[in-house]
Design an enzyme around this catalytic site. Structure first.
Site, PDB file in Angstrom:
ATOM      1  N   ASP A  87     -16.641   1.786   4.578  1.00  0.00           N
ATOM      2  CA  ASP A  87     -15.499   2.493   4.015  1.00  0.00           C
ATOM      3  C   ASP A  87     -15.463   2.220   2.509  1.00  0.00           C
ATOM      4  OD1 ASP A  87     -14.658  -0.145   4.058  1.00  0.00           O
ATOM      5  OD2 ASP A  87     -12.622   0.299   4.729  1.00  0.00           O
ATOM      6  N   ARG A 112       0.851  -1.180   0.000  1.00  0.00           N
ATOM      7  CA  ARG A 112       0.000   0.000   0.000  1.00  0.00           C
ATOM      8  C   ARG A 112       0.890   1.234   0.000  1.00  0.00           C
ATOM      9  NH1 ARG A 112      -5.037   0.509   4.132  1.00  0.00           N
ATOM     10  NH2 ARG A 112      -5.447  -1.543   3.212  1.00  0.00           N
ATOM     11  N   ARG A 146     -15.224  -2.494   6.111  1.00  0.00           N
ATOM     12  CA  ARG A 146     -15.420  -1.975   7.464  1.00  0.00           C
ATOM     13  C   ARG A 146     -16.820  -1.388   7.594  1.00  0.00           C
ATOM     14  NH1 ARG A 146      -9.791   0.090   9.756  1.00  0.00           N
ATOM     15  NH2 ARG A 146      -8.393  -0.878   8.257  1.00  0.00           N
ATOM     16  N   SER A 192      -8.227   0.632   0.513  1.00  0.00           N
ATOM     17  CA  SER A 192      -9.234   0.711   1.564  1.00  0.00           C
ATOM     18  C   SER A 192      -9.641   2.167   1.834  1.00  0.00           C
ATOM     19  CB  SER A 192      -8.721   0.024   2.836  1.00  0.00           C
ATOM     20  OG  SER A 192      -9.742  -0.104   3.788  1.00  0.00           O
TER      21      SER A 192
END
Length: 636
Positions: A345, A92, A350, A188
């Site tokens: 999210d 990431r 989430r 994310s």
């Protein structure tokens, strides 16, 4: 900090540096011989030459050429001499040129390395295939297609989703198809400049050691793009590539529907839910989830309903940030007489929850409060649906920085509670191991609003969590209770658990290292602090999962796995407080987690809250030293 010939300031990682006219800079052309590579650093020269030879993306190639022309050696070193490595959630980072960022070439190299590693360690990889999903961020679809091309070049069949999907669809599909692995292209809830590459193993859980290190080495051994590495259209036309979307969507929602406690109760619920997708992937999937589970249609937050990679209405696309991310949800709910908000999210793994209180104010539940409610609900449901399974065979799992409320419930009700390191990669793999032993995993969670309900998906899942939450709200309404009231009831039954969690931002790794090393050598080499608050709060024991030290163990060795690549120290105070300081694996944050756990008979909750607040302030000022270290406080 700017290039001397440029007027455009650098982005977060300084990647896009020039807007000077083409006549002022040597840009990419068919004749790369015009580019002179001489930075004064032979190692860097080699990496620059590699990049110029291998990168076929005009934009990122041009940016490296511009940096070379500007003679920005420092930034070239930063971008090319280090590469992204697998962390808490895979790769990431910021999108931009260089091995240290997310871009086409890094995706190709990563996928080639993963493909070669897969075929080496799994003899059936070339028949079982690999699943690929992607979110709605900039470049996610392109990255997914480049990954597909690499896996096909490695001889691995590809199941590439035909449109954006929630992250949990990838591990679900890995299990359903018996695939060798899965990849989800997502960052994310990170800022819009970021993207990521999350890897799942054949068991449906995120990779853990030794696979992460094995894949990393394989990437480094397979850096040069293979033939057809950039041929995405050819890959999409390959007969070995298929789209699992229709089949997997139907299976996912059928299983979700079958898991409901009482669909008639859902339909009769007096509640109208407000739902936000936070500009991400979840809206269409939440519509289907509500329909399959027999809830009345929800009220969408229209401004955030359509996927938008720029996240225009929020400062951070992370519902964990609470009120700052939910303003439009409050407005929509108030206008539609809705009393419960469900917020996903951007990649829908989430779930944040808010409930309107009698005062008219909104209560945004913390991840630990949600986890306590969903954990209780998982236990209640299991006694209704599977009473034949003895409590001794039932398990719940939480990360070590999450609340100990599940442990309190388990102690009273007779089921088992297990802690793991932070991150669902650990909880997912632990759950898989328990299932292999014939155990039933009811629930797992982390305080960062990630919840795993059941074991169909061995990762956090914001869609199934929303349905469990909505189901619980419907049940509680029949009992004339709200979520907030049920939480108070749980505290009275199992003991009050109060948490005080937050974070500071720090972009300088050397400052972070210095701060944690000071704690490890507090009053001399290899000594930790024995108290804070001028001796008021004494420390009974210390566990350091960076070094492997645990003063509470006879051999002084930590029981949980150790990772020297991240910082994590836990202080156990004599008053019962547990406080952990750790660095984030995905963001430039130093996080702290603290909790006081009371017995049911301890009823002075305000005193506990006050004591915890004072203890946390002492730790922050004396150990983290935000002023001295230039730490940036959280802004909500």
């Amino acid at each position: 900090m700017q290039c001397a010939d440029c007027v455009q300031p650098r982005t977060r990682l300084g990647a896009i540096v020039c807007n000077t006219s083409i006549s002022r800079h040597l840009l990419v052309s068919a004749d790369m011989a015009n580019v002179t590579v001489d930075t004064g650093n032979l190692t860097l020269d080699t990496k620059v030459e590699e990049w110029l030879k291998w990168d076929k993306n005009e934009k990122t190639l041009e940016e490296i050429v511009k940096l070379l022309t500007c003679k920005d050696v420092a930034l070239l070193e930063k971008l090319l001499l280090k590469r992204l490595v697998f962390g808490t959630a895979g790769l990431r980072g910021c999108m931009g040129p260089g091995y240290a960022q997310m871009n086409d070439l890094v995706i190709i190299q990563t996928s080639q390395g993963l493909g070669k590693y897969l075929t080496t360690v799994n003899s059936e990889a070339k028949t079982k295939g690999i699943v690929i999903g992607y979110d709605s961020r900039h470049n996610s679809h392109r990255f997914a297609k480049l990954a597909a091309a690499a896996f096909l070049n490695a001889g691995i069949p590809v199941y590439l989703f035909g449109k954006i999907v929630p992250t949990p669809f990838v591990p679900f599909t890995v299990i359903q198809l018996g695939a060798a692995a899965g990849v989800m292209v997502t960052a994310s809830h990170n800022p819009k400049e970021d993207n990521g590459y999350k890897v799942y193993w054949a068991n449906g859980a995120q990779i853990i050691p030794p696979h992460d290190k094995g894949i990393q080495k394989s990437i480094e051994d397979n850096c040069e793009p293979w033939e057809n590495a950039w041929a995405t259209e050819k890959a999409l036309a390959d007969s070995r590539l298929s789209d699992p979307l229709v089949d997997m969507s139907e299976k996912y929602f059928n299983k979700l529907e079958a898991s409901m406690l009482d669909k008639e109760m859902n339909q009769a619920s007096p509640h109208t839910f407000t739902v936000t997708a936070m500009h991400g992937v979840s809206h269409d999937y939440m519509v289907e989830a509500f329909r399959y589970c027999n809830f009345k249609p929800f009220i969408p937050v229209k401004e955030q309903m359509v996927p938008d990679p720029d996240f225009p209405t929020v400062r951070f696309p992370n519902p964990e940030e609470g009120r700052s991310a939910l303003d439009l949800s409050f407005k929509t709910a108030d206008e539609n007489n809705s009393s419960v908000i469900l917020a996903n999210d951007p990649d829908a793994d989430r779930l944040a929850v808010a409930e309107k209180q009698p005062s008219g104010q909104w209560k945004v539940f913390t991840g630990n409060e949600e986890g306590s409610l969903l954990g209780w609900w998982a236990w209640f449901r299991s006694r209704q649906l599977t009473p034949h399974i003895p409590p001794s065979d039932c398990y719940m799992v939480a990360s070590t920085v999450s609340s100990k409320m599940l442990q309190a419930i388990a102690s009273k009700e007779g089921f088992n509670f297990v802690e793991t390191l932070t991150g669902f990669k650990w909880m997912g793999n632990k759950s898989y191991n328990l299932m292999q032993e014939g155990k039933t995993v009811l629930f797992a969670y982390e305080e960062a609003i990630g919840f795993m309900n059941g074991s169909e998906v061995l990762d956090k899942d914001g869609i199934s969590a929303a349905m469990r939450l909505a189901e619980m709200v419907s049940y509680l309404s029949k009992q004339k209770m709200t979520l907030a009231e049920k939480l108070q009831d749980l505290y009275k039954t199992y003991g009050y658990h109060v948490c005080n969690n937050s974070y500071y931002i720090c972009h300088d790794q050397s400052v972070i290292t210095k701060m944690f090393e000071r704690m490890r050598n507090f009053s001399g080499p290899n000594t930790y602090p024995n108290s804070v608050g001028n001796g008021r709060f004494s420390i009974a024991s210390v566990r350091d999962l960076t070094t492997g030290y645990d003063s509470s163990q006879p051999d002084k060795q930590a029981v949980l796995p150790v990772s020297s690549s991240s910082q994590m120290i836990t202080f156990y105070f004599s008053n019962g407080c547990v406080l952990t300081l750790r660095t984030s694996g995905t963001e430039p944050k130093i996080k702290y987690y603290s909790e006081m756990c009371a017995k049911p008979e301890q009823e002075d909750w305000k005193a506990l809250e006050a004591e915890l607040g004072e203890l946390v302030e002492a730790v922050v000022q004396e150990l983290m030293q935000p002023q001295e270290n230039g730490l940036i406080p959280r802004v909500d």
